[in-house]
Design a protein around this motif. Structure first.
Motif, short mmCIF file in Angstrom:
data_model
loop_
_atom_site.label_atom_id
_atom_site.label_comp_id
_atom_site.label_asym_id
_atom_site.label_seq_id
_atom_site.Cartn_x
_atom_site.Cartn_y
_atom_site.Cartn_z
N LEU A 54 0.54 6.17 12.40
CA LEU A 54 0.77 5.02 13.28
C LEU A 54 -0.54 4.52 13.86
O LEU A 54 -0.79 3.31 13.91
N LEU A 55 -1.41 5.42 14.26
CA LEU A 55 -2.71 5.03 14.80
C LEU A 55 -3.53 4.28 13.75
O LEU A 55 -4.15 3.26 14.05
N ARG A 110 -4.88 0.46 13.98
CA ARG A 110 -6.29 0.09 13.73
C ARG A 110 -6.39 -1.05 12.72
O ARG A 110 -7.16 -1.99 12.92
N ARG A 111 -5.63 -0.96 11.63
CA ARG A 111 -5.64 -2.03 10.62
C ARG A 111 -5.13 -3.34 11.21
O ARG A 111 -5.72 -4.40 11.00
N PHE A 112 -4.02 -3.27 11.93
CA PHE A 112 -3.42 -4.45 12.56
C PHE A 112 -4.45 -5.16 13.44
O PHE A 112 -4.63 -6.38 13.36
N ASN A 113 -5.14 -4.40 14.27
CA ASN A 113 -6.12 -5.00 15.18
C ASN A 113 -7.37 -5.48 14.45
O ASN A 113 -7.92 -6.52 14.81
N ALA A 114 -7.79 -4.74 13.42
CA ALA A 114 -8.97 -5.15 12.66
C ALA A 114 -8.71 -6.47 11.94
O ALA A 114 -9.59 -7.35 11.91
N GLU A 115 -7.52 -6.63 11.37
CA GLU A 115 -7.18 -7.87 10.68
C GLU A 115 -7.25 -9.08 11.62
O GLU A 115 -7.54 -10.19 11.18
N LEU A 166 -1.12 2.84 25.08
CA LEU A 166 -1.63 4.18 25.35
C LEU A 166 -2.39 4.72 24.14
O LEU A 166 -3.48 5.30 24.28
N LEU A 167 -1.85 4.54 22.95
CA LEU A 167 -2.53 5.00 21.75
C LEU A 167 -3.87 4.29 21.55
O LEU A 167 -4.87 4.92 21.19
#
Length: 118
Positions: free
Chosen positions: A9-10, A14-19, A78-79
């Motif tokens: 999930l983390l 990370r991918r979601f935010n990087a995109e 939180l993550l």
């Protein structure tokens, strides 16, 4: 949730935010404020529900869905904060539980909501 599931999930976060190039906004202060504001939205859903009715209310389909969405937002915030700070969430929770065991021994804390001063 297993540690492997949490790690996957983390990585997905990370991918979601990087995109979206959102990392530039994810400093510890902003992530802390995000966490607080999302927790506030969760709180707002239950704010005026009488204590005696809270469990029943939370089991109803519509409130349960809204609560799940806000819990999801809190968990994501939180993550992201833990990731940014390099804090292992599961280890932090395990460590805190151990401290709470020592601070609130069963024989002194069972059935009590009050806290003794240290």
């Amino acid at each position: 949730m297993s540690e492997d599931e949490l790690q996957r999930l983390l990585e997905e976060l990370r991918r979601f935010n990087a995109e979206r190039e959102w990392g530039q906004f994810h400093d510890p202060k902003n992530l802390s404020m995000l966490l607080a504001s999302e927790a506030g939205e969760l709180l707002a859903l239950l704010r005026w529900v009488p204590n005696a009715e809270a469990d029943q209310y939370a089991r109803q389909a519509v409130p349960r869905q809204r609560l799940a969405e806000e819990i999801g937002d809190v968990g994501i915030a939180l993550l992201l904060l833990c990731d940014r700070l390099g804090i292992d969430l599961l280890e932090a929770m395990r460590s805190k539980l151990e401290k709470n065991r020592a601070k609130y021994p069963v024989d002194k804390a069972r059935g009590r909501w009050t806290k003794d001063d240290p």
